[in-house]
Enzyme design. Structure first.
Site, PDB file in Angstrom:
ATOM      1  CG  ASP A  30       9.615 -45.781 -44.337  1.00 58.27           C
ATOM      2  OD1 ASP A  30       9.314 -44.922 -43.482  1.00 58.27           O
ATOM      3  OD2 ASP A  30      10.421 -46.717 -44.115  1.00 58.27           O
ATOM      4  CB  CYS A 262       8.478 -36.122 -28.708  1.00 56.71           C
ATOM      5  SG  CYS A 262       7.993 -36.579 -30.369  1.00 56.71           S
ATOM      6  CE  LYS A 325      -0.181 -38.807 -26.542  1.00 58.85           C
ATOM      7  NZ  LYS A 325      -0.159 -37.395 -26.898  1.00 58.85           N
TER       8      LYS A 325
HETATM    9  C1  UDX Z   1       4.713 -34.130 -27.450  1.00 59.33           C
HETATM   10  C2  UDX Z   1       4.296 -32.656 -27.636  1.00 59.33           C
HETATM   11  O1  UDX Z   1       3.109 -32.414 -26.870  1.00 59.33           O
HETATM   12  C3  UDX Z   1       4.035 -32.382 -29.112  1.00 59.33           C
HETATM   13  O2  UDX Z   1       3.712 -31.013 -29.299  1.00 59.33           O
HETATM   14  C4  UDX Z   1       5.300 -32.722 -29.888  1.00 59.33           C
HETATM   15  O3  UDX Z   1       5.091 -32.529 -31.265  1.00 59.33           O
HETATM   16  C5  UDX Z   1       5.712 -34.162 -29.632  1.00 59.33           C
HETATM   17  O4  UDX Z   1       5.856 -34.404 -28.231  1.00 59.33           O
HETATM   18  P1  UDX Z   1       3.415 -36.464 -27.398  1.00 59.33           P
HETATM   19  O5  UDX Z   1       4.750 -37.123 -27.261  1.00 59.33           O
HETATM   20  O6  UDX Z   1       2.425 -37.040 -28.350  1.00 59.33           O
HETATM   21  O7  UDX Z   1       3.608 -34.938 -27.851  1.00 59.33           O
HETATM   22  O8  UDX Z   1       2.768 -36.469 -25.946  1.00 59.33           O
HETATM   23  P2  UDX Z   1       2.177 -35.422 -24.907  1.00 59.33           P
HETATM   24  O9  UDX Z   1       0.712 -35.393 -25.010  1.00 59.33           O
HETATM   25  O10 UDX Z   1       2.904 -34.144 -24.952  1.00 59.33           O
HETATM   26  O11 UDX Z   1       2.524 -36.184 -23.536  1.00 59.33           O
HETATM   27  C6  UDX Z   1       3.880 -36.492 -23.231  1.00 59.33           C
HETATM   28  C7  UDX Z   1       3.984 -37.243 -21.942  1.00 59.33           C
HETATM   29  O12 UDX Z   1       3.728 -36.380 -20.846  1.00 59.33           O
HETATM   30  C8  UDX Z   1       3.020 -38.429 -21.772  1.00 59.33           C
HETATM   31  O13 UDX Z   1       3.741 -39.511 -21.235  1.00 59.33           O
HETATM   32  C9  UDX Z   1       1.986 -37.908 -20.809  1.00 59.33           C
HETATM   33  O14 UDX Z   1       1.402 -38.936 -20.049  1.00 59.33           O
HETATM   34  C10 UDX Z   1       2.825 -36.998 -19.935  1.00 59.33           C
HETATM   35  N1  UDX Z   1       2.069 -35.934 -19.256  1.00 59.33           N
HETATM   36  C11 UDX Z   1       1.393 -34.993 -19.978  1.00 59.33           C
HETATM   37  C12 UDX Z   1       2.055 -35.866 -17.867  1.00 59.33           C
HETATM   38  O15 UDX Z   1       2.669 -36.687 -17.182  1.00 59.33           O
HETATM   39  N2  UDX Z   1       1.359 -34.862 -17.255  1.00 59.33           N
HETATM   40  C13 UDX Z   1       0.678 -33.913 -17.955  1.00 59.33           C
HETATM   41  O16 UDX Z   1       0.078 -33.036 -17.328  1.00 59.33           O
HETATM   42  C14 UDX Z   1       0.700 -33.985 -19.362  1.00 59.33           C
END
Ligand code: UDX
Length: 435
Positions: A30, A262, A325
């Site tokens: 990095d 993401c 989250k």
């Molecule tokens: C996401 C994808 O899940 C993962 O496969 C990809 O590689 C990267 O992006 P991540 O960003 O770690 O992963 O979070 P994720 O668990 O998917 O949650 C994303 C957001 O959605 C969070 O803010 C979470 O609070 C929200 N969420 C999730 C909801 O509001 N409701 C739900 O039912 C699920």
């Protein structure tokens, strides 16, 4: 196998540690010297459960080292590109400068037969473009998207739920598949589903998966909006439709919406790329997905404003949660932090608490009040707003909270609290999409 991982952020640091854990000899590279120094001393530069342990055991085993010098990639047979592709300032498109720079700097280090593996999320068409100079060096490019979830990143990397290899056709592609199967030997032995495909499909798999997840969340949040004008309960609705195995209950939690590094930027970059390709109409719905998502943040703010009448100015608002989250310190595009900022902008005296994300939030928004002490956060609060469902917030005793707060309104932006318990303790409980 000797492996280099270029880029040691959320994705790369976890990938490098997990690959070493699986028995490979890994160098993580990095350009950020303080980050490299931290990783080299066995400390994780961000909060990720399990990462510190994996990192330390890999370093102690002698199989993992870190460097700022790209020349240390020379001699590895497989080179992973794991740099960020953030949203471009002032545009919806992805910023590819880090991917381009990583490939450019890697080219002089490549030997014939090496495999370069893209893991970063990129607009479809990027791999085909990057393959040319890589092939000119006698190496091959594969695209192998990452599906790890923050908070579960180590286990998602060590035991992925599927593997996708985007490879060129012919012999070079076959060699790439064989090398990747060696890298992921433990997952292959465990019969992890594997899709071997072309570059474009591999790139699209990642953005399509994230677009689907974002759409699922915004779908249930749209139902929450309808529930709010009809007196229906979106959590029961989600349970009921979730019993249909074609729909499934996962990712149907209505609340303040999605955020993070993401989902939001990936759906925007997908829209921008589709427009470039003349197919913007195919994904117009993703703009709606984004709008629904952003409206939910304002809904939480509106509930707080209404709860306080016209006394928002100077009122103390306790904000529970800052990370996008639970089990993460990531505040990138965090709905929780956004709600706190909006309330502060309206004149409220915001005190926000989070088990891991306070420092990241403070660096971005020093104007907010922060605390790491729950009692202090709740004391004299006129309204309490839960926006990240950390277990320690879910476990708050409403009777105890009532002895501290001045007001008696709890806004549950994640529909995660026991509404009856809070109401019985004398609180006005307000969920999202719930009567
Ligand atoms: C996401 C994808 O899940 C993962 O496969 C990809 O590689 C990267 O992006 P991540 O960003 O770690 O992963 O979070 P994720 O668990 O998917 O949650 C994303 C957001 O959605 C969070 O803010 C979470 O609070 C929200 N969420 C999730 C909801 O509001 N409701 C739900 O039912 C699920």
């Amino acid at each position: 196998m000797k492996i280099s991982v270029i880029g040691c952020g959320y994705l790369g640091a976890v990938h490098a540690s997990a690959m070493a854990e699986l028995g490979h000899e890994v160098v993580g590279i990095d350009t950020d010297a303080p980050k490299v120094a931290m990783l080299a001393s066995g400390r994780a530069p961000f909060f990720e459960p399990g990462l510190p342990e994996t990192l330390r055991s890999a370093i102690d085993s002698g199989r993992l080292r870190f460097s700022t010098d790209i020349a240390d990639a020379a001699g590895s047979r497989v080179h992973f590109i794991a740099v960020g592709t953030p949203q471009q300032p002032g545009s919806n498109a992805a910023d590819l400068r880090y991917v381009e720079a990583a490939v450019q700097s890697l080219l002089p280090q490549l030997a014939a037969g090496d495999l370069v593996v893209g893991k970063s999320t990129v607009p479809v068409g990027t791999a085909a473009r990057l393959a040319e100079p890589i092939e000119a060096s006698g190496a091959t490019l594969a695209w192998n998207p990452e599906f790890l979830r923050e908070g579960f990143a180590v286990q998602d990397t060590v035991r992925p739920d599927r593997l996708v290899y985007g490879v060129p056709s012919g012999e070079a592609g076959e060699r790439a598949v064989n090398l990747l199967n060696e890298v992921y030997a433990s997952a292959v032995v465990a019969r992890t589903p594997l899709v071997v495909t072309d570059y474009a499909t591999a790139e699209l798999v990642k953005v399509a998966a994230n677009a689907f997840l974002a759409t699922k969340i915004s779908f249930i949040n749209a139902m929450a909006e309808i529930a709010e004008v009809t007196g229906a309960d979106v959590t029961q609705l989600a349970d009921a439709i979730g019993f249909d195995s074609r729909i499934g209950r996962k990712f149907l939690n209505a609340g303040v919406g999605f955020g993070g590094g993401c989902l939001p930027k990936d759906i925007r970059a997908f829209t921008a790329r589709a427009e470039e390709l003349g197919r913007g109409d195919s994904v117009t719905f993703l703009k709606e997905v984004d709008s629904i998502n952003l409206r939910r943040r304002q809904r939480v703010v509106d509930l707080a404003v209404t709860a306080l009448g016209d006394r928002l100015h100077g009122a103390k608002v306790a904000v529970l949660g800052l990370s996008f989250k639970p089990h993460s310190d990531d505040v990138r595009d965090s709905p929780a932090l956004d709600v706190a900022v909006r309330l502060h902008g309206l004149g409220a005296d915001v005190v926000a608490i989070d088990p891991e994300a306070v420092e990241n939030a403070r660096a971005r928004h020093p104007q907010l009040g922060y605390s790491t002490d729950l009692e202090q956060t709740l004391r004299d609060a006129d309204v309490v707003v839960l926006v990240t469902e950390w277990p320690q917030f879910r476990e708050i005793d409403p009777v105890w909270a009532a002895t501290l707060a001045r007001g008696r309104t709890i806004i549950d932006g994640r529909n995660t609290l026991d509404a009856t318990g809070w109401r019985d303790a004398g609180w006005t409980y307000l969920g999202l999409g719930r009567p």
